[in-house]
Design a protein around this motif. Sequence first.
Motif, PDB file in Angstrom:
ATOM      1  N   TYR A   1      -0.359  86.872 -17.160  1.00 34.36           N
ATOM      2  CA  TYR A   1       0.941  86.314 -17.622  1.00 34.36           C
ATOM      3  C   TYR A   1       1.569  86.807 -18.934  1.00 34.36           C
ATOM      4  CZ  TYR A   1       0.798  82.315 -14.052  1.00 34.36           C
ATOM      5  OH  TYR A   1       0.815  81.670 -12.896  1.00 34.36           O
ATOM      6  N   ARG A   2       2.755  87.121 -18.871  1.00 34.78           N
ATOM      7  CA  ARG A   2       3.465  87.848 -20.015  1.00 34.78           C
ATOM      8  C   ARG A   2       4.558  86.913 -20.361  1.00 34.78           C
ATOM      9  NH1 ARG A   2       7.569  91.142 -19.216  1.00 34.78           N
ATOM     10  NH2 ARG A   2       7.927  91.739 -17.105  1.00 34.78           N
ATOM     11  N   GLU A   3       4.924  87.132 -21.784  1.00 37.35           N
ATOM     12  CA  GLU A   3       6.246  86.337 -22.141  1.00 37.35           C
ATOM     13  C   GLU A   3       7.312  87.276 -21.608  1.00 37.35           C
ATOM     14  OE1 GLU A   3       7.966  84.867 -26.117  1.00 37.35           O
ATOM     15  OE2 GLU A   3       5.729  84.388 -25.933  1.00 37.35           O
ATOM     16  N   VAL A   4       8.293  86.686 -21.209  1.00 35.51           N
ATOM     17  CA  VAL A   4       9.646  87.466 -20.853  1.00 35.51           C
ATOM     18  C   VAL A   4      10.775  86.867 -21.391  1.00 35.51           C
ATOM     19  CG1 VAL A   4       8.706  88.167 -18.506  1.00 35.51           C
ATOM     20  CG2 VAL A   4       9.777  86.068 -18.699  1.00 35.51           C
ATOM     21  N   ALA A   5      10.683  85.621 -22.048  1.00 33.45           N
ATOM     22  CA  ALA A   5      11.879  85.028 -22.551  1.00 33.45           C
ATOM     23  C   ALA A   5      11.507  83.748 -23.568  1.00 33.45           C
ATOM     24  CB  ALA A   5      12.887  84.635 -21.650  1.00 33.45           C
ATOM     25  N   THR A   6      11.962  83.642 -24.660  1.00 30.51           N
ATOM     26  CA  THR A   6      11.881  82.530 -25.558  1.00 30.51           C
ATOM     27  C   THR A   6      13.263  81.961 -25.584  1.00 30.51           C
ATOM     28  OG1 THR A   6      10.156  83.183 -26.712  1.00 30.51           O
ATOM     29  CG2 THR A   6      11.136  81.379 -27.679  1.00 30.51           C
ATOM     30  N   VAL A   7      13.602  80.833 -24.984  1.00 33.00           N
ATOM     31  CA  VAL A   7      14.898  80.179 -25.286  1.00 33.00           C
ATOM     32  C   VAL A   7      15.090  79.053 -26.248  1.00 33.00           C
ATOM     33  CG1 VAL A   7      16.794  78.805 -24.013  1.00 33.00           C
ATOM     34  CG2 VAL A   7      15.351  80.686 -23.064  1.00 33.00           C
ATOM     35  N   THR A   8      15.865  79.113 -27.182  1.00 31.69           N
ATOM     36  CA  THR A   8      15.797  78.169 -28.202  1.00 31.69           C
ATOM     37  C   THR A   8      17.534  77.298 -28.311  1.00 31.69           C
ATOM     38  OG1 THR A   8      16.597  79.745 -30.020  1.00 31.69           O
ATOM     39  CG2 THR A   8      14.648  79.243 -29.947  1.00 31.69           C
ATOM     40  N   GLY A   9      18.421  78.081 -27.438  1.00 31.68           N
ATOM     41  CA  GLY A   9      19.761  77.452 -27.329  1.00 31.68           C
ATOM     42  C   GLY A   9      20.089  77.358 -25.916  1.00 31.68           C
ATOM     43  N   LYS A  10      21.072  77.915 -25.590  1.00 37.76           N
ATOM     44  CA  LYS A  10      21.701  78.020 -24.175  1.00 37.76           C
ATOM     45  C   LYS A  10      21.437  79.259 -23.733  1.00 37.76           C
ATOM     46  CE  LYS A  10      25.419  75.907 -21.418  1.00 37.76           C
ATOM     47  NZ  LYS A  10      26.459  75.172 -21.419  1.00 37.76           N
ATOM     48  N   GLN A  11      20.830  79.556 -22.347  1.00 34.45           N
ATOM     49  CA  GLN A  11      20.727  81.080 -21.929  1.00 34.45           C
ATOM     50  C   GLN A  11      20.479  80.924 -20.407  1.00 34.45           C
ATOM     51  OE1 GLN A  11      17.794  82.952 -24.298  1.00 34.45           O
ATOM     52  NE2 GLN A  11      17.492  84.468 -22.791  1.00 34.45           N
ATOM     53  N   SER A  12      20.798  81.897 -19.868  1.00 37.47           N
ATOM     54  CA  SER A  12      20.413  82.171 -18.110  1.00 37.47           C
ATOM     55  C   SER A  12      19.105  82.935 -18.355  1.00 37.47           C
ATOM     56  CB  SER A  12      21.493  82.674 -17.556  1.00 37.47           C
ATOM     57  OG  SER A  12      22.535  81.784 -17.502  1.00 37.47           O
TER      58      SER A  12
ATOM     59  N   VAL B   1       9.146  81.273 -21.397  1.00 32.69           N
ATOM     60  CA  VAL B   1       9.242  81.487 -19.953  1.00 32.69           C
ATOM     61  C   VAL B   1       7.936  82.758 -19.942  1.00 32.69           C
ATOM     62  CG1 VAL B   1      10.131  82.204 -17.932  1.00 32.69           C
ATOM     63  CG2 VAL B   1      11.541  80.992 -19.782  1.00 32.69           C
ATOM     64  N   GLN B   2       7.164  82.536 -19.167  1.00 32.80           N
ATOM     65  CA  GLN B   2       5.959  83.712 -18.684  1.00 32.80           C
ATOM     66  C   GLN B   2       5.899  83.895 -17.152  1.00 32.80           C
ATOM     67  OE1 GLN B   2       2.241  82.738 -20.660  1.00 32.80           O
ATOM     68  NE2 GLN B   2       2.881  83.294 -22.493  1.00 32.80           N
ATOM     69  N   GLU B   3       5.734  85.231 -16.866  1.00 34.45           N
ATOM     70  CA  GLU B   3       5.934  85.895 -15.630  1.00 34.45           C
ATOM     71  C   GLU B   3       4.368  86.497 -15.361  1.00 34.45           C
ATOM     72  OE1 GLU B   3       8.998  88.371 -14.679  1.00 34.45           O
ATOM     73  OE2 GLU B   3      10.511  86.800 -14.901  1.00 34.45           O
ATOM     74  N   LEU B   4       3.841  86.253 -14.136  1.00 36.17           N
ATOM     75  CA  LEU B   4       2.653  86.970 -13.767  1.00 36.17           C
ATOM     76  C   LEU B   4       2.888  88.297 -13.441  1.00 36.17           C
ATOM     77  CD1 LEU B   4      -0.427  86.166 -13.158  1.00 36.17           C
ATOM     78  CD2 LEU B   4       0.306  85.725 -10.759  1.00 36.17           C
ATOM     79  N   GLU B   5       2.165  89.112 -14.024  1.00 40.28           N
ATOM     80  CA  GLU B   5       2.050  90.619 -13.734  1.00 40.28           C
ATOM     81  C   GLU B   5       0.900  91.154 -13.768  1.00 40.28           C
ATOM     82  OE1 GLU B   5       3.754  94.070 -16.685  1.00 40.28           O
ATOM     83  OE2 GLU B   5       5.351  93.008 -15.660  1.00 40.28           O
ATOM     84  N   ALA B   6       0.328  91.738 -12.920  1.00 37.93           N
ATOM     85  CA  ALA B   6      -1.101  92.593 -12.527  1.00 37.93           C
ATOM     86  C   ALA B   6      -1.918  91.418 -13.040  1.00 37.93           C
ATOM     87  CB  ALA B   6      -0.849  93.665 -13.699  1.00 37.93           C
ATOM     88  N   GLY B   7      -1.945  90.229 -12.788  1.00 40.39           N
ATOM     89  CA  GLY B   7      -2.940  89.283 -12.828  1.00 40.39           C
ATOM     90  C   GLY B   7      -2.998  88.720 -13.982  1.00 40.39           C
TER      91      GLY B   7
ATOM     92  N   MET C   1       1.321  80.895  -8.727  1.00 46.14           N
ATOM     93  CA  MET C   1       2.662  80.828  -9.165  1.00 46.14           C
ATOM     94  C   MET C   1       2.910  81.997 -10.140  1.00 46.14           C
ATOM     95  SD  MET C   1       3.811  77.808 -12.137  1.00 46.14           S
ATOM     96  CE  MET C   1       3.110  76.495 -10.981  1.00 46.14           C
ATOM     97  N   PRO C   2       4.050  82.667  -9.576  1.00 47.84           N
ATOM     98  CA  PRO C   2       4.633  83.822 -10.336  1.00 47.84           C
ATOM     99  C   PRO C   2       5.284  83.640 -11.788  1.00 47.84           C
ATOM    100  CG  PRO C   2       6.339  82.871  -8.422  1.00 47.84           C
ATOM    101  CD  PRO C   2       5.137  82.235  -8.556  1.00 47.84           C
ATOM    102  N   ALA C   3       5.755  82.467 -12.004  1.00 44.13           N
ATOM    103  CA  ALA C   3       6.336  82.274 -13.303  1.00 44.13           C
ATOM    104  C   ALA C   3       6.295  80.740 -13.651  1.00 44.13           C
ATOM    105  CB  ALA C   3       7.694  82.694 -13.382  1.00 44.13           C
ATOM    106  N   TYR C   4       6.225  80.503 -15.109  1.00 40.41           N
ATOM    107  CA  TYR C   4       6.315  79.034 -15.554  1.00 40.41           C
ATOM    108  C   TYR C   4       7.032  78.913 -16.733  1.00 40.41           C
ATOM    109  CZ  TYR C   4       2.446  79.923 -18.811  1.00 40.41           C
ATOM    110  OH  TYR C   4       1.524  80.351 -19.701  1.00 40.41           O
TER     111      TYR C   4
END
Length: 58
Positions: A25-36, A17-23, A1-4
């Motif tokens: 998972y790293r955090e790429v975003a934290t959403v607390t309101g409304k965001q794309s 939100v975390q994405e798989l990078e080089a084996g 799974m590339p992201a979750y």
Amino acid sequence: MPAYGRVELEPEVRVVVQELEAGTYREVATVTGKQSVPVAGEFTVDLDIAALLGDLPD
């Protein structure tokens, strides 16, 4: 799974939100309101925390 996304309730409700990078998972975003959020370079997810909580009992 590339992201979750993970819903956390404490200390405040948010989606992490975390994405798989080089084996690893790293955090790429934290959403607390409304965001794309672009996910894994494949698509964009529109998150609205208030809408997620709208049907939950207090």
